[in-house]
Design a protein around this motif. Structure first.
Motif, PDB file in Angstrom:
ATOM      1  N   PRO A  99       0.972  -1.710   0.429  1.00  0.00           N
ATOM      2  CA  PRO A  99      -0.100  -0.070   0.024  1.00  0.00           C
ATOM      3  C   PRO A  99       1.147   1.257   0.044  1.00  0.00           C
ATOM      4  CG  PRO A  99      -0.455  -1.006   2.407  1.00  0.00           C
ATOM      5  CD  PRO A  99       0.789  -2.291   1.200  1.00  0.00           C
ATOM      6  N   ASP A 100       2.050   1.240  -0.097  1.00  0.00           N
ATOM      7  CA  ASP A 100       2.907   2.188  -0.058  1.00  0.00           C
ATOM      8  C   ASP A 100       3.638   2.709  -1.033  1.00  0.00           C
ATOM      9  OD1 ASP A 100       3.555   2.266   2.834  1.00  0.00           O
ATOM     10  OD2 ASP A 100       5.545   1.415   3.226  1.00  0.00           O
ATOM     11  N   LEU A 101       2.354   1.443  -2.102  1.00  0.00           N
ATOM     12  CA  LEU A 101       2.654   2.375  -3.907  1.00  0.00           C
ATOM     13  C   LEU A 101       1.058   2.343  -4.051  1.00  0.00           C
ATOM     14  CD1 LEU A 101       5.527  -0.361  -4.672  1.00  0.00           C
ATOM     15  CD2 LEU A 101       5.851   1.909  -4.039  1.00  0.00           C
ATOM     16  N   ALA A 113       3.252  -2.782  -9.054  1.00  0.00           N
ATOM     17  CA  ALA A 113       2.950  -0.900  -8.723  1.00  0.00           C
ATOM     18  C   ALA A 113       3.685  -0.377  -9.230  1.00  0.00           C
ATOM     19  CB  ALA A 113       2.387  -0.602  -7.342  1.00  0.00           C
ATOM     20  N   LEU A 114       3.455   1.155  -9.090  1.00  0.00           N
ATOM     21  CA  LEU A 114       4.339   2.350  -9.141  1.00  0.00           C
ATOM     22  C   LEU A 114       4.194   2.403  -8.071  1.00  0.00           C
ATOM     23  CD1 LEU A 114       4.260   4.492 -11.173  1.00  0.00           C
ATOM     24  CD2 LEU A 114       2.124   6.019 -10.884  1.00  0.00           C
ATOM     25  N   GLN A 115       5.552   3.402  -8.244  1.00  0.00           N
ATOM     26  CA  GLN A 115       6.482   4.034  -6.901  1.00  0.00           C
ATOM     27  C   GLN A 115       6.839   5.397  -7.837  1.00  0.00           C
ATOM     28  OE1 GLN A 115      10.512   2.844  -6.062  1.00  0.00           O
ATOM     29  NE2 GLN A 115       9.552   2.919  -3.681  1.00  0.00           N
ATOM     30  N   ILE A 116       7.155   6.700  -6.364  1.00  0.00           N
ATOM     31  CA  ILE A 116       6.967   7.811  -7.394  1.00  0.00           C
ATOM     32  C   ILE A 116       7.576   8.398  -5.783  1.00  0.00           C
ATOM     33  CG2 ILE A 116       6.121  10.099  -7.581  1.00  0.00           C
ATOM     34  CD1 ILE A 116       3.420   8.979  -8.916  1.00  0.00           C
ATOM     35  N   LYS A 117       8.973   9.154  -6.710  1.00  0.00           N
ATOM     36  CA  LYS A 117       9.991   9.115  -5.268  1.00  0.00           C
ATOM     37  C   LYS A 117      10.365  10.801  -6.234  1.00  0.00           C
ATOM     38  CE  LYS A 117      13.682   6.398  -6.745  1.00  0.00           C
ATOM     39  NZ  LYS A 117      14.519   5.362  -6.893  1.00  0.00           N
ATOM     40  N   THR A 118      10.849  11.456  -4.989  1.00  0.00           N
ATOM     41  CA  THR A 118      11.677  12.644  -5.454  1.00  0.00           C
ATOM     42  C   THR A 118      12.612  12.605  -5.446  1.00  0.00           C
ATOM     43  OG1 THR A 118      12.458  12.587  -2.509  1.00  0.00           O
ATOM     44  CG2 THR A 118      10.502  14.133  -3.348  1.00  0.00           C
ATOM     45  N   ALA A 151       9.625   7.872 -11.394  1.00  0.00           N
ATOM     46  CA  ALA A 151       8.404   7.241 -11.180  1.00  0.00           C
ATOM     47  C   ALA A 151       9.340   5.301 -11.849  1.00  0.00           C
ATOM     48  CB  ALA A 151       7.117   7.533 -12.168  1.00  0.00           C
ATOM     49  N   SER A 152       8.646   4.487 -11.391  1.00  0.00           N
ATOM     50  CA  SER A 152       9.102   3.793 -12.237  1.00  0.00           C
ATOM     51  C   SER A 152       7.481   2.192 -11.739  1.00  0.00           C
ATOM     52  CB  SER A 152      10.516   3.402 -11.020  1.00  0.00           C
ATOM     53  OG  SER A 152      10.545   3.114 -10.165  1.00  0.00           O
ATOM     54  N   TYR A 153       7.950   1.337 -12.195  1.00  0.00           N
ATOM     55  CA  TYR A 153       7.144   0.183 -11.745  1.00  0.00           C
ATOM     56  C   TYR A 153       8.102  -0.166 -11.241  1.00  0.00           C
ATOM     57  CZ  TYR A 153       4.301   1.872 -15.871  1.00  0.00           C
ATOM     58  OH  TYR A 153       3.819   2.428 -16.164  1.00  0.00           O
ATOM     59  N   VAL A 154       7.095  -1.034 -10.336  1.00  0.00           N
ATOM     60  CA  VAL A 154       7.931  -2.405  -9.564  1.00  0.00           C
ATOM     61  C   VAL A 154       7.182  -3.149  -8.861  1.00  0.00           C
ATOM     62  CG1 VAL A 154       8.653  -2.253  -6.855  1.00  0.00           C
ATOM     63  CG2 VAL A 154       8.631   0.141  -7.398  1.00  0.00           C
ATOM     64  N   PRO A 155       7.687  -4.415  -9.207  1.00  0.00           N
ATOM     65  CA  PRO A 155       7.468  -5.805  -9.087  1.00  0.00           C
ATOM     66  C   PRO A 155       6.988  -5.672  -7.326  1.00  0.00           C
ATOM     67  CG  PRO A 155       8.554  -6.284 -10.242  1.00  0.00           C
ATOM     68  CD  PRO A 155       9.653  -4.811 -10.380  1.00  0.00           C
ATOM     69  N   VAL A 156       5.911  -6.417  -7.042  1.00  0.00           N
ATOM     70  CA  VAL A 156       5.693  -6.667  -5.675  1.00  0.00           C
ATOM     71  C   VAL A 156       5.461  -8.838  -5.685  1.00  0.00           C
ATOM     72  CG1 VAL A 156       4.307  -4.172  -5.525  1.00  0.00           C
ATOM     73  CG2 VAL A 156       2.255  -6.441  -5.786  1.00  0.00           C
ATOM     74  N   THR A 161       2.680 -10.915 -14.099  1.00  0.00           N
ATOM     75  CA  THR A 161       1.982 -10.707 -15.742  1.00  0.00           C
ATOM     76  C   THR A 161       2.567  -9.528 -16.061  1.00  0.00           C
ATOM     77  OG1 THR A 161      -0.459 -10.653 -15.371  1.00  0.00           O
ATOM     78  CG2 THR A 161       1.114 -12.556 -15.097  1.00  0.00           C
ATOM     79  N   PRO A 162       2.681  -9.721 -17.455  1.00  0.00           N
ATOM     80  CA  PRO A 162       2.917  -8.157 -18.444  1.00  0.00           C
ATOM     81  C   PRO A 162       1.441  -7.633 -18.870  1.00  0.00           C
ATOM     82  CG  PRO A 162       3.407 -10.324 -19.634  1.00  0.00           C
ATOM     83  CD  PRO A 162       3.078 -10.861 -18.403  1.00  0.00           C
ATOM     84  N   GLY A 163       1.724  -6.925 -19.372  1.00  0.00           N
ATOM     85  CA  GLY A 163      -0.266  -6.294 -19.559  1.00  0.00           C
ATOM     86  C   GLY A 163       0.059  -4.251 -19.776  1.00  0.00           C
ATOM     87  N   ALA A 164      -0.485  -4.177 -19.848  1.00  0.00           N
ATOM     88  CA  ALA A 164      -1.026  -2.686 -19.861  1.00  0.00           C
ATOM     89  C   ALA A 164      -0.522  -1.929 -18.586  1.00  0.00           C
ATOM     90  CB  ALA A 164      -2.251  -1.898 -19.998  1.00  0.00           C
ATOM     91  N   ALA A 165       0.298  -1.214 -17.972  1.00  0.00           N
ATOM     92  CA  ALA A 165      -0.121  -1.173 -17.320  1.00  0.00           C
ATOM     93  C   ALA A 165       0.309   0.929 -16.954  1.00  0.00           C
ATOM     94  CB  ALA A 165       1.678  -0.917 -16.542  1.00  0.00           C
ATOM     95  N   ASN A 166      -0.892   1.193 -16.730  1.00  0.00           N
ATOM     96  CA  ASN A 166      -1.351   2.415 -16.438  1.00  0.00           C
ATOM     97  C   ASN A 166      -1.416   2.501 -14.649  1.00  0.00           C
ATOM     98  OD1 ASN A 166      -1.101   2.921 -19.547  1.00  0.00           O
ATOM     99  ND2 ASN A 166      -3.288   2.092 -19.698  1.00  0.00           N
ATOM    100  N   ALA A 167      -1.612   4.062 -14.597  1.00  0.00           N
ATOM    101  CA  ALA A 167      -2.121   4.439 -13.427  1.00  0.00           C
ATOM    102  C   ALA A 167      -2.049   5.417 -13.319  1.00  0.00           C
ATOM    103  CB  ALA A 167      -0.945   4.340 -12.151  1.00  0.00           C
ATOM    104  N   VAL A 168      -3.201   6.364 -12.963  1.00  0.00           N
ATOM    105  CA  VAL A 168      -3.686   7.656 -12.439  1.00  0.00           C
ATOM    106  C   VAL A 168      -3.443   8.432 -10.923  1.00  0.00           C
ATOM    107  CG1 VAL A 168      -5.919   9.217 -12.846  1.00  0.00           C
ATOM    108  CG2 VAL A 168      -5.342   7.391 -14.372  1.00  0.00           C
ATOM    109  N   VAL A 169      -2.874   9.099 -10.915  1.00  0.00           N
ATOM    110  CA  VAL A 169      -2.213   9.765  -9.313  1.00  0.00           C
ATOM    111  C   VAL A 169      -2.669  11.715  -9.767  1.00  0.00           C
ATOM    112  CG1 VAL A 169      -0.355  10.589  -7.713  1.00  0.00           C
ATOM    113  CG2 VAL A 169      -0.364   7.836  -9.374  1.00  0.00           C
ATOM    114  N   THR A 170      -3.359  11.801  -8.670  1.00  0.00           N
ATOM    115  CA  THR A 170      -4.055  12.767  -8.175  1.00  0.00           C
ATOM    116  C   THR A 170      -2.951  13.518  -7.483  1.00  0.00           C
ATOM    117  OG1 THR A 170      -5.323  13.123  -6.620  1.00  0.00           O
ATOM    118  CG2 THR A 170      -5.948  12.673  -9.217  1.00  0.00           C
ATOM    119  N   PHE A 171      -2.515  14.741  -7.151  1.00  0.00           N
ATOM    120  CA  PHE A 171      -1.710  15.493  -6.751  1.00  0.00           C
ATOM    121  C   PHE A 171      -2.128  16.591  -5.736  1.00  0.00           C
ATOM    122  CE2 PHE A 171      -0.522  17.006 -10.789  1.00  0.00           C
ATOM    123  CZ  PHE A 171       0.069  18.692 -10.634  1.00  0.00           C
TER     124      PHE A 171
END
Length: 176
Positions: A99-101, A113-118, A151-156, A161-171
């Motif tokens: 849940p941190d991602l 999952a998607l990770q965002i870091k400074t 931003a990076s994708y992180v296997p959890v 499995t492969p496929g579309a890896a889209n995410a929406v993040v608001t700020f």
């Protein structure tokens, strides 16, 4: 400021007249109000930022926690005045496994999952606000600013499995 004084002064006058009419006494003191009205703090360069992460091959065995396709992006701020820091929170669905991602949209890749870091010497992971609502403080200077991120994708899951890896993040940005 003159408008504020014009509104407050009649109110004080009515209070003073009412008190004098009810009791024939001298006023005990006075109240003075002051306010500084500052310009807005910052404006966004763009309200919609699309980050193209590019293609990536999911290699086997999958290494859980290892970032894939690190991509730099920025949230641009302009016309900054009267602000020294920006407090940033990011919203989006937290990943079920970590849940941190940020979770990816359903119907595509799984176990990722998607990770965002400074983007700094001591990077801070920006967590989904549903997991941690503590804003990440960023310094702001007068004029134009870039809040830089990676931003990076992180296997959890080792069974990703492969496929579309889209995410929406608001700020959300608050200024100090």
């Amino acid at each position: 400021m003159k408008w504020i004084n014009a509104v407050i002064a009649p109110c004080l006058l009515l209070v003073a007249v009412s008190a004098t009419a009810a009791e024939d006494i001298e006023p005990a003191g006075e109240l003075r109000f002051s306010l500084t009205i500052a310009e807005g703090t910052c404006e966004l360069d763009q309200e919609l930022i699309e980050v193209e992460m590019g293609p990536v091959a999911l290699k086997r065995p999958v290494v859980v926690g290892r970032g894939l396709n690190e991509t730099k992006f920025s949230i641009g701020l302009k016309n900054c005045s009267n602000a020294t820091s920006a407090l940033v929170t990011m919203g989006g669905s937290p990943d079920d496994t970590n849940p941190d991602l940020f979770a990816l949209e359903r119907g595509g890749a799984t176990g990722i999952a998607l990770q965002i870091k400074t983007n700094s010497t001591s990077p801070v992971v920006q967590k989904p606000v549903a997991t941690d609502s503590t804003p990440v403080s960023r310094m702001v200077l007068d004029g134009k600013n870039s809040l830089n991120y990676i931003a990076s994708y992180v296997p959890v899951s080792p069974n990703a499995t492969p496929g579309a890896a889209n995410a929406v993040v608001t700020f959300n940005i608050q200024y100090e």
